[in-house]
Write a protein that holds these residues in place. Structure first.
Motif, PDB file in Angstrom:
ATOM      1  N   GLU A 156      -5.769   6.846  -8.783  1.00  0.00           N
ATOM      2  CA  GLU A 156      -6.959   6.207  -8.236  1.00  0.00           C
ATOM      3  C   GLU A 156      -6.768   4.700  -8.389  1.00  0.00           C
ATOM      4  O   GLU A 156      -6.268   4.226  -9.411  1.00  0.00           O
ATOM      5  N   PHE A 157      -7.153   3.930  -7.381  1.00  0.00           N
ATOM      6  CA  PHE A 157      -6.961   2.483  -7.445  1.00  0.00           C
ATOM      7  C   PHE A 157      -8.078   1.780  -6.684  1.00  0.00           C
ATOM      8  O   PHE A 157      -8.827   2.392  -5.911  1.00  0.00           O
ATOM      9  N   ALA A 158      -8.181   0.469  -6.926  1.00  0.00           N
ATOM     10  CA  ALA A 158      -9.197  -0.331  -6.248  1.00  0.00           C
ATOM     11  C   ALA A 158      -8.743  -1.784  -6.232  1.00  0.00           C
ATOM     12  O   ALA A 158      -7.963  -2.220  -7.085  1.00  0.00           O
ATOM     13  N   ALA A 159      -9.262  -2.539  -5.277  1.00  0.00           N
ATOM     14  CA  ALA A 159      -8.913  -3.953  -5.166  1.00  0.00           C
ATOM     15  C   ALA A 159      -9.622  -4.798  -6.210  1.00  0.00           C
ATOM     16  O   ALA A 159      -9.156  -5.881  -6.572  1.00  0.00           O
ATOM     17  N   GLY A 160     -10.757  -4.331  -6.698  1.00  0.00           N
ATOM     18  CA  GLY A 160     -11.515  -5.090  -7.678  1.00  0.00           C
ATOM     19  C   GLY A 160     -12.672  -4.277  -8.195  1.00  0.00           C
ATOM     20  O   GLY A 160     -12.920  -3.151  -7.748  1.00  0.00           O
ATOM     21  N   PRO A 161     -13.412  -4.825  -9.164  1.00  0.00           N
ATOM     22  CA  PRO A 161     -14.500  -4.063  -9.790  1.00  0.00           C
ATOM     23  C   PRO A 161     -15.550  -3.564  -8.818  1.00  0.00           C
ATOM     24  O   PRO A 161     -16.121  -2.486  -9.018  1.00  0.00           O
ATOM     25  N   SER A 162     -15.819  -4.322  -7.765  1.00  0.00           N
ATOM     26  CA  SER A 162     -16.866  -3.921  -6.822  1.00  0.00           C
ATOM     27  C   SER A 162     -16.314  -3.229  -5.587  1.00  0.00           C
ATOM     28  O   SER A 162     -17.081  -2.863  -4.685  1.00  0.00           O
ATOM     29  N   SER A 163     -15.006  -3.027  -5.542  1.00  0.00           N
ATOM     30  CA  SER A 163     -14.391  -2.378  -4.383  1.00  0.00           C
ATOM     31  C   SER A 163     -14.422  -0.863  -4.552  1.00  0.00           C
ATOM     32  O   SER A 163     -14.446  -0.343  -5.674  1.00  0.00           O
ATOM     33  N   PRO A 164     -14.394  -0.129  -3.462  1.00  0.00           N
ATOM     34  CA  PRO A 164     -14.408   1.333  -3.566  1.00  0.00           C
ATOM     35  C   PRO A 164     -13.126   1.862  -4.194  1.00  0.00           C
ATOM     36  O   PRO A 164     -12.047   1.288  -4.013  1.00  0.00           O
ATOM     37  N   ARG A 165     -13.248   2.923  -4.943  1.00  0.00           N
ATOM     38  CA  ARG A 165     -12.080   3.591  -5.517  1.00  0.00           C
ATOM     39  C   ARG A 165     -11.409   4.427  -4.434  1.00  0.00           C
ATOM     40  O   ARG A 165     -12.075   5.162  -3.693  1.00  0.00           O
ATOM     41  N   GLN A 166     -10.100   4.321  -4.363  1.00  0.00           N
ATOM     42  CA  GLN A 166      -9.318   5.064  -3.385  1.00  0.00           C
ATOM     43  C   GLN A 166      -8.261   5.883  -4.107  1.00  0.00           C
ATOM     44  O   GLN A 166      -7.962   5.649  -5.280  1.00  0.00           O
ATOM     45  N   THR A 167      -7.677   6.814  -3.409  1.00  0.00           N
ATOM     46  CA  THR A 167      -6.713   7.725  -4.021  1.00  0.00           C
ATOM     47  C   THR A 167      -5.474   7.845  -3.159  1.00  0.00           C
ATOM     48  O   THR A 167      -5.564   7.930  -1.929  1.00  0.00           O
ATOM     49  N   ALA A 168      -4.313   7.842  -3.815  1.00  0.00           N
ATOM     50  CA  ALA A 168      -3.046   8.162  -3.166  1.00  0.00           C
ATOM     51  C   ALA A 168      -2.403   9.286  -3.968  1.00  0.00           C
ATOM     52  O   ALA A 168      -2.652   9.428  -5.174  1.00  0.00           O
ATOM     53  N   PHE A 169      -1.567  10.077  -3.305  1.00  0.00           N
ATOM     54  CA  PHE A 169      -1.044  11.290  -3.921  1.00  0.00           C
ATOM     55  C   PHE A 169       0.477  11.231  -4.056  1.00  0.00           C
ATOM     56  O   PHE A 169       1.165  10.636  -3.222  1.00  0.00           O
ATOM     57  N   ALA A 170       0.988  11.860  -5.123  1.00  0.00           N
ATOM     58  CA  ALA A 170       2.425  11.922  -5.392  1.00  0.00           C
ATOM     59  C   ALA A 170       2.872  13.370  -5.403  1.00  0.00           C
ATOM     60  O   ALA A 170       2.306  14.188  -6.137  1.00  0.00           O
ATOM     61  N   SER A 171       3.877  13.683  -4.611  1.00  0.00           N
ATOM     62  CA  SER A 171       4.361  15.063  -4.562  1.00  0.00           C
ATOM     63  C   SER A 171       5.441  15.339  -5.607  1.00  0.00           C
ATOM     64  O   SER A 171       5.699  16.502  -5.940  1.00  0.00           O
ATOM     65  N   ARG A 172       6.075  14.291  -6.120  1.00  0.00           N
ATOM     66  CA  ARG A 172       7.130  14.488  -7.115  1.00  0.00           C
ATOM     67  C   ARG A 172       6.745  13.897  -8.481  1.00  0.00           C
ATOM     68  O   ARG A 172       6.548  14.622  -9.438  1.00  0.00           O
ATOM     69  N   GLU A 173       6.665  12.574  -8.573  1.00  0.00           N
ATOM     70  CA  GLU A 173       6.390  11.959  -9.868  1.00  0.00           C
ATOM     71  C   GLU A 173       5.517  10.729  -9.714  1.00  0.00           C
ATOM     72  O   GLU A 173       5.499  10.079  -8.662  1.00  0.00           O
ATOM     73  N   VAL A 174       4.846  10.411 -10.806  1.00  0.00           N
ATOM     74  CA  VAL A 174       4.178   9.127 -10.977  1.00  0.00           C
ATOM     75  C   VAL A 174       4.932   8.379 -12.070  1.00  0.00           C
ATOM     76  O   VAL A 174       5.231   8.941 -13.129  1.00  0.00           O
ATOM     77  N   VAL A 175       5.250   7.125 -11.797  1.00  0.00           N
ATOM     78  CA  VAL A 175       5.981   6.285 -12.749  1.00  0.00           C
ATOM     79  C   VAL A 175       5.079   5.122 -13.142  1.00  0.00           C
ATOM     80  O   VAL A 175       4.666   4.333 -12.289  1.00  0.00           O
ATOM     81  N   LEU A 176       4.776   5.030 -14.412  1.00  0.00           N
ATOM     82  CA  LEU A 176       3.871   4.012 -14.919  1.00  0.00           C
ATOM     83  C   LEU A 176       4.692   2.813 -15.398  1.00  0.00           C
ATOM     84  O   LEU A 176       5.447   2.903 -16.369  1.00  0.00           O
ATOM     85  N   SER A 177       4.531   1.681 -14.717  1.00  0.00           N
ATOM     86  CA  SER A 177       5.293   0.463 -15.029  1.00  0.00           C
ATOM     87  C   SER A 177       4.366  -0.741 -15.066  1.00  0.00           C
ATOM     88  O   SER A 177       4.678  -1.801 -14.530  1.00  0.00           O
ATOM     89  N   ALA A 178       3.227  -0.582 -15.714  1.00  0.00           N
ATOM     90  CA  ALA A 178       2.225  -1.639 -15.728  1.00  0.00           C
ATOM     91  C   ALA A 178       2.393  -2.602 -16.895  1.00  0.00           C
ATOM     92  O   ALA A 178       1.606  -3.540 -17.038  1.00  0.00           O
ATOM     93  N   GLY A 179       3.398  -2.394 -17.732  1.00  0.00           N
ATOM     94  CA  GLY A 179       3.644  -3.288 -18.849  1.00  0.00           C
ATOM     95  C   GLY A 179       3.075  -2.777 -20.152  1.00  0.00           C
ATOM     96  O   GLY A 179       2.239  -1.870 -20.187  1.00  0.00           O
ATOM     97  N   ALA A 180       3.522  -3.374 -21.247  1.00  0.00           N
ATOM     98  CA  ALA A 180       3.193  -2.865 -22.575  1.00  0.00           C
ATOM     99  C   ALA A 180       1.728  -3.026 -22.948  1.00  0.00           C
ATOM    100  O   ALA A 180       1.273  -2.398 -23.912  1.00  0.00           O
TER     101      ALA A 180
END
Length: 613
Positions: free
Chosen positions: A280-304
């Protein structure tokens, strides 16, 4: 449209690209779409992984980035602008909790925010750390993560171009082609200018018994280093992740990058193991939440700092943290957000006052020198503007600098741990810390392992950073609002050993300044008295120490019974298809600047993911 003046500057470097953003590999319509892989965060790690995965034409990849795509600003590309970027320039603007163990004041902890992440704004220093430090990762239960396994990936990420500064009194640059890459995306080289004070620096180190390493990136020695930068040897501009891994690959229809898209949580399907089905993602706090789907994997690379935040918001983390916020615990992993490590750093200024020698401080005080340097840079890509970050630094060991190194290490073993409150009643975290402590102190007994770094700027700036900290901090959410910054508590110097090493480093500074080589540059003592005693140094240290921007280890690659978050395959424990790839996975922070390490680790991770396709 870009300003005409900026387009002219870009054309000088062959960098102008006026195509609309939609034609440059960017998308804005990931909502509702399904991709083979979704990568969260398009910084160094995220761009390496997503670009490498997209090398397979039948694989679709989406990389979601909270920040923007840059516009080739001078402040990114030209080395002169390091440290001169305006507040908030491709950066998150997060502050720590008040540091009660120091002076009770919070600190700004800059982190890159944009396609390319920290590589857009860092100091460009390129070094890997020592072989033993990576072998220690392997020895803690992470098969395949020692130096010999990582070296091919360090090499894969870089194209190294050596440089000979002919005629210098000290010639520290020697090429060892066996440890450097020749065809990687990142250009690694040296500035087209050699500050004459560099000779004074290495002479001073040798005068006090600190040797010069001929090839620091071989990872075999401590001492004086002449380090390369991620700089293009031809046009003398920054070689960052955006220009190295994104720009050359934007023609791929399967490589999708969407900026202004902050991931708010990972979506799971529950079974024997958690299966990540999308984000789930959004452009900002007041923006609508949207969803994208992964058929294989999700890789988390947002930093420590942000990867543990996203895990906790998604129901993966220390149960006491999640339950306190009313978040359903999908997987109790106490290591998430704990084990935070950073190279604590203090800025120290002994400005050189010799009027006959120009330095980086003269850019601000001598307009003629600055104008001439700018003109030389734009006309021929040479001169002082290419060399704002000094290549001449030192990474000394305890054996090279301490009167009783063995005694310091012995005292460290018996000192109070002073672990965070979140370690209480968590035996796996305590066991993991004890293993790390034994490993770090065992390394530091070697004369080849740096204990601290001295960042010389050739103008009297002798900044100091702790390389192998025993202090541990935390990064946890305090709200279910994904746009509220996490609570970051680095807890620098809570372990007495870290404090003692930094005092030692300040005393080494005093020895360096007392050498004939540095006295010739006429250092000043306005900030730190020449004869400052230990108590005076301690007062300066507690007020001045902050971050070297090397946050790591909050999603550590360790066995589960040591408080680990990911396995040696980088999969989050309790999940089937969620991996973390960023500096958070390091069990212990290596004694180096982290960007070269981040590129190499991400290259290895990309191959691991490909092997499972």
């Amino acid at each position: 449209m870009l300003p005409i003046a900026l387009l002219f500057v870009l054309s000088l470097f062959g960098l102008s690209d006026t195509r609309p953003l939609k034609d440059r590999g960017l998308i804005d319509n990931a909502a509702g779409q399904t991709y083979d892989y979704i990568v969260i965060g398009c910084g160094v790690s995220g761009l390496v992984v997503s670009s490498r995965l997209s090398e397979s034409e039948d694989i679709t990849v989406l990389c979601l980035e909270a920040g923007a795509l840059d516009h080739y600003e001078d402040e990114i590309q030209i080395p002169y602008y390091i440290g001169l970027q305006p507040d908030g320039f491709y950066e998150w603007g997060i502050y720590t909790t008040p540091q009660g163990q120091l002076d009770g004041v919070s600190r700004h902890i800059p982190m890159g925010k944009g396609v390319g992440g920290g590589s857009l704004i860092n100091g460009m220093v390129w070094n890997r750390g020592n072989q033993q430090s990576f072998n220690a990762w392997n020895d803690l239960g992470n098969s395949g993560w020692g130096w010999e396994s990582l070296l091919p990936y360090f090499e894969k990420s870089e194209t190294y171009t050596p440089k000979n500064y002919a005629g210098r009194e000290v010639q520290p640059v020697l090429e060892n082609s066996a440890v450097h890459g020749t065809s990687g995306p990142i250009q690694v080289s040296y500035p087209n200018y050699y500050w004459p004070q560099t000779d004074n620096w290495f002479s001073a180190l040798q005068e006090i018994g600190i040797p010069t390493s001929a090839e620091p990136n071989q990872g075999l020695s401590a001492g004086g280093y002449f380090l390369p930068l991620d700089i293009d040897p031809n046009n003398q501009t920054r070689s960052d992740a955006r220009r190295a891994y994104y720009d050359p690959n934007i023609q791929r229809n399967n490589f999708n990058v969407q900026p202004y898209s902050q991931v708010t949580r990972i979506i799971f399907e529950q079974g024997d193991e958690l299966t990540a089905t999308g984000v789930e993602f959004a452009a900002g706090p007041s923006s609508p939440r949207q969803t994208a789907f992964a058929s294989r994997e999700v890789v988390l690379s947002a930093g420590a700092i942000h990867s543990p935040q996203i895990l906790e918001l998604s129901g993966i983390g220390q149960s006491s943290i999640l339950e306190g916020l009313g978040i359903e615990v999908l997987e109790n992993l106490p290591g998430v957000g704990n084990n935070l490590q950073d190279h604590g750093m203090i800025h120290l200024d002994y400005s050189y006052t010799n009027p006959d020698i120009m330095d980086v401080e003269d850019f601000a005080t001598n307009s003629q020198f600055n104008d001439d340097s700018a003109a030389e840079y734009y006309s021929s890509k040479t001169g002082p503007w290419t060399a704002k970050p000094s290549c001449a630094v030192a990474f000394p060991s305890l054996e090279q600098t301490a009167a009783d190194a063995a005694g310091m290490i012995s005292a460290a073993r018996s000192a109070a741990y002073n672990l965070p409150d979140t370690y209480a009643n968590e035996p796996t975290l305590q066991r993991g810390y004890e293993q790390q402590l034994d490993s770090v102190l065992g390394e530091l007994a070697s004369e080849n392992i740096p204990a601290f770094e001295n960042l010389n700027n050739n103008a009297g700036g002798l900044d100091l950073a702790l390389m192998r900290p025993l202090s541990r901090g935390t990064a946890h959410i305090t709200s279910t609002d994904p746009f509220a910054p996490p609570n970051v508590d680095p807890r620098w110097l809570v372990h007495q050993f870290d404090y003692d090493v930094m005092i030692l480093a300040m005393q080494v500074n005093q020895k360096i300044l007392d050498t004939d080589a540095i006295q010739a540059l006429q250092p000043s003592y306005a900030q730190i008295p020449r004869d400052a005693n230990t108590d005076q140094l301690g007062e300066i240290l507690r007020v001045g120490i902050g971050t070297e921007y090397h946050y790591s280890s909050t999603t550590a690659m360790l066995p589960l019974d040591m408080g680990g978050v990911v396995s040696d395959q980088l999969r989050v424990y309790g999940t089937s298809n969620l991996r973390v790839v960023d500096t958070g996975i390091y069990p212990m922070v290596p004694g180096a600047h982290l960007q070269a390490v981040a590129y190499g680790v991400a290259e290895k991770a990309a191959d691991m993911i490909k092997a499972d396709q």
